[in-house]
Design a protein around this motif. Structure first.
Motif, PDB file in Angstrom:
ATOM      1  N   HIS A  22       7.811   4.458   1.606  1.00  0.00           N
ATOM      2  CA  HIS A  22       6.518   4.673   2.146  1.00  0.00           C
ATOM      3  C   HIS A  22       5.139   4.250   1.557  1.00  0.00           C
ATOM      4  O   HIS A  22       5.649   3.781   0.386  1.00  0.00           O
ATOM      5  N   ILE A  23       4.444   3.426   2.079  1.00  0.00           N
ATOM      6  CA  ILE A  23       3.177   2.526   2.132  1.00  0.00           C
ATOM      7  C   ILE A  23       1.979   3.230   2.184  1.00  0.00           C
ATOM      8  O   ILE A  23       1.998   3.427   3.571  1.00  0.00           O
ATOM      9  N   LYS A  51      -3.775   2.411  -3.277  1.00  0.00           N
ATOM     10  CA  LYS A  51      -2.713   3.668  -3.397  1.00  0.00           C
ATOM     11  C   LYS A  51      -1.270   2.446  -2.867  1.00  0.00           C
ATOM     12  O   LYS A  51      -0.187   2.867  -3.519  1.00  0.00           O
ATOM     13  N   ARG A  52      -2.159   1.652  -2.006  1.00  0.00           N
ATOM     14  CA  ARG A  52      -0.807   0.480  -1.464  1.00  0.00           C
ATOM     15  C   ARG A  52      -0.701  -0.441  -2.510  1.00  0.00           C
ATOM     16  O   ARG A  52       0.883  -0.414  -2.261  1.00  0.00           O
ATOM     17  N   ALA A  75       1.980   1.192  -4.785  1.00  0.00           N
ATOM     18  CA  ALA A  75       3.587   1.358  -4.137  1.00  0.00           C
ATOM     19  C   ALA A  75       3.735   0.084  -4.271  1.00  0.00           C
ATOM     20  O   ALA A  75       4.824  -0.101  -4.190  1.00  0.00           O
ATOM     21  N   LYS A 122       4.994  -0.356  -7.556  1.00  0.00           N
ATOM     22  CA  LYS A 122       6.260   0.202  -8.279  1.00  0.00           C
ATOM     23  C   LYS A 122       7.775  -0.304  -7.744  1.00  0.00           C
ATOM     24  O   LYS A 122       9.262  -0.435  -8.380  1.00  0.00           O
ATOM     25  N   THR A 123       7.386  -1.384  -6.976  1.00  0.00           N
ATOM     26  CA  THR A 123       8.760  -1.748  -6.252  1.00  0.00           C
ATOM     27  C   THR A 123       9.444  -2.936  -7.051  1.00  0.00           C
ATOM     28  O   THR A 123      10.603  -3.299  -6.816  1.00  0.00           O
TER      29      THR A 123
END
Length: 369
Positions: free
Chosen positions: A56-57, A65-66, A69, A72-73
């Motif tokens: 989820h983003i 926050k995006r 995210a 983190k990938t």
């Protein structure tokens, strides 16, 4: 051909049509992030497609926050790109282009990179310093990294991309694919002389919906049916709770539910606010245009748009400035009074106007060559 779709949201009907079509003759891999505001249509994806859900983003209103995210990938993306063979990479914005570059920075990148643009973002039109910086970055990225461009409206290319992108361009309007249409011979609903106006799709408009609701709330002659989810779903739900003739049906599957929805409607309300910094609404051709052609439902759209040019030229609907008092009622009356002529017009339309079968054959060649 091995094709990798790397997109910033779970695939919507437009991408699912492409993925399923290309999966017939090619190996297709799909990477995507999930967004809460979009429907989950994964069950409609061809079973041969290899799917990687990246999690989820947050939406665009939470940029930090995006970005977090996305970051983190990186490790997972590096591994995926290392072990996945693909000749064509198809992406949908510069966010995922930057992610792709970050995850493959030390690798030999031989894949052709194709970007598909379905909407122009506000920075394209704004004169703010930050928007100008974004346009400068976009231009550099396109010139250096993008091999081919796909747009859903020719006006996007004419207005914006033609200024700096001089490589291959393909216009892929969001038409229906005959193979994806599920027909069940549903009989059109008979409603005792009542008119049913429909709002179908992502619920991204507020004032436009409120104007329609306020015009017909508690009407004995007009019902309003709403299908979809999105940013202003709460506004729709509030009106539906308060007024009997306004009904909210919730999210839907565009592949399995379309026939039932359209055969319950008399008019589609496809009205946008064009008095914004973003001119995207003026330039876009939404998928509802082609669905209305196929199911023969007249539509109300906005004056001053490319959509209006098509609708009025073909004679399949009418256009309004929704902010002008009385225009909605006049447009509904016009469509009701001219329904016989409009139905004849629909029956005489060439199927190539709303079915993309021939376009998708050309798309596959565009990607390969």
């Amino acid at each position: 051909m091995n094709i990798l779709f790397f997109i910033s949201h779970q695939p919507n009907p437009r991408f699912i049509k492409q993925i399923n079509y290309l999966a017939q003759n090619n190996t297709v891999i799909l990477l995507f992030f999930r967004r809460n505001t979009l429907a989950d249509l994964n069950k409609s994806i061809d079973s041969n497609v290899v799917i990687h859900d990246l999690g989820h983003i947050p939406n665009a209103s939470q940029p930090l926050k995006r970005i977090g995210a996305y970051l983190k990938t990186i490790k997972k993306l590096k591994q995926l790109f290392k072990t996945t063979n693909f000749e064509v990479l198809l992406i949908n914005n510069i966010d995922v282009l930057l992610l792709y570059n970050a995850a493959t920075i030390f690798k030999n990148k031989n894949a052709k990179v194709v970007i598909e643009i379905s909407d122009l973002r506000e920075f394209v039109f704004s004169e703010r310093a930050s928007a100008k910086r974004m346009r400068s970055l976009e231009k550099r990225l396109y010139i250096k990294y993008i091999d081919k461009l796909i747009v859903t409206s020719k006006k996007y290319h004419e207005y914006h991309f033609s200024k700096f992108f001089h490589k291959d361009v393909f216009v892929l309007e969001n038409k229906l694919l005959s193979k994806e249409i599920q027909e069940n011979e549903i009989t059109k609903t008979v409603r005792n002389n009542k008119i049913t106006i429909g709002i179908v799709g992502l619920l991204l408009r507020k004032d436009e919906y409120v104007k329609l609701f306020e015009t017909y709330k508690n009407s004995d002659t007009v019902d309003i049916n709403i299908y979809g989810k999105g940013k202003y779903q709460n506004i729709v739900e509030e009106y539906a709770l308060k007024y009997k003739n306004i009904v909210y049906f919730g999210p839907y599957n565009a592949f399995t539910d379309a026939e039932k929805i359209y055969k319950s409607l008399d008019i589609i309300y496809l009205v946008y606010d064009i008095d914004q910094v973003s001119l995207n609404n003026k330039l876009a051709l939404p998928n509802k245009l082609y669905e209305c052609m196929y199911y023969r439902i007249p539509l109300i759209c906005s004056k001053g748009t490319y959509l209006e040019e098509i609708v009025v030229d073909l004679g399949i609907g009418t256009s309004i400035n929704y902010k002008v008092s009385g225009e909605i009622e006049k447009s509904v009356a016009f469509l009701c009074n001219n329904i016989d002529n409009i139905e004849k017009t629909f029956s005489n339309l060439s199927s190539d106007l709303y079915l993309g079968d021939n376009d998708y054959k050309k798309l596959e060649l565009f990607l390969i060559n």
